[in-house]
Design a protein around this motif. Sequence first.
Motif, mmCIF file in Angstrom:
data_model
loop_
_atom_site.group_PDB
_atom_site.id
_atom_site.type_symbol
_atom_site.label_atom_id
_atom_site.label_comp_id
_atom_site.label_asym_id
_atom_site.label_seq_id
_atom_site.Cartn_x
_atom_site.Cartn_y
_atom_site.Cartn_z
ATOM 1 N N VAL A 50 0.847 -1.201 0.000
ATOM 2 C CA VAL A 50 0.000 0.000 0.000
ATOM 3 C C VAL A 50 0.879 1.247 0.000
ATOM 4 O O VAL A 50 0.661 2.179 -0.790
ATOM 5 N N ALA A 85 1.228 4.162 -2.905
ATOM 6 C CA ALA A 85 0.912 5.540 -2.534
ATOM 7 C C ALA A 85 2.115 6.453 -2.755
ATOM 8 O O ALA A 85 1.969 7.582 -3.243
ATOM 9 N N TYR A 94 -3.028 9.093 -0.552
ATOM 10 C CA TYR A 94 -3.138 7.894 -1.388
ATOM 11 C C TYR A 94 -3.016 6.621 -0.564
ATOM 12 O O TYR A 94 -3.682 5.621 -0.859
ATOM 13 N N TYR A 153 -5.755 3.805 -0.858
ATOM 14 C CA TYR A 153 -5.415 2.441 -1.262
ATOM 15 C C TYR A 153 -5.680 1.431 -0.139
ATOM 16 O O TYR A 153 -6.081 0.294 -0.394
ATOM 17 N N THR A 175 -8.060 -1.771 -0.307
ATOM 18 C CA THR A 175 -7.563 -3.091 0.074
ATOM 19 C C THR A 175 -8.485 -3.738 1.100
ATOM 20 O O THR A 175 -8.772 -4.946 1.019
#
Length: 141
Positions: free
Chosen positions: A104, A108, A123, A127, A131
């Motif tokens: 992640v 990002a 981000y 993300y 997820t």
Amino acid sequence: MDYAVTYEELTDFIAKKKEEIANIWTERAVFIRSEPELPAGTVIDREKSVRWNEEEVWHRNNSRKGKLASFQAKINACNKAISEKIIEYIRSEYEFTEPVAHIVFNAAYERGHSCGYDEVIHYAREYAEFTERLFTAMDLR
């Protein structure tokens, strides 16, 4: 992981590290002005031989390079600490394993680093939430 990292703790940590980085850049700029690179052929001491002057220029320039590398190492350490803190935040906030938090974070960082750490965090949260939805859909939560 000993405790949960809150968003506020994360942003405070990043602000302190950014200030530290700014101070290092300032210190570096002062150093560069006070210790310019010496061009080849510079005469430091007219009473000494050409060879001594050449070696002294080489030694001073090498020392300067080492000091500049030291400044960069300090900046890199600050950036690494920020990255690690963001990963720690992702792990604690979303209860992800370290490998998932790294995935992640990397996505990002790739997307947002050019605009700064605030964008990376934005981000990362986006993300991470995506997820979580995937994990829920796959019955992994």
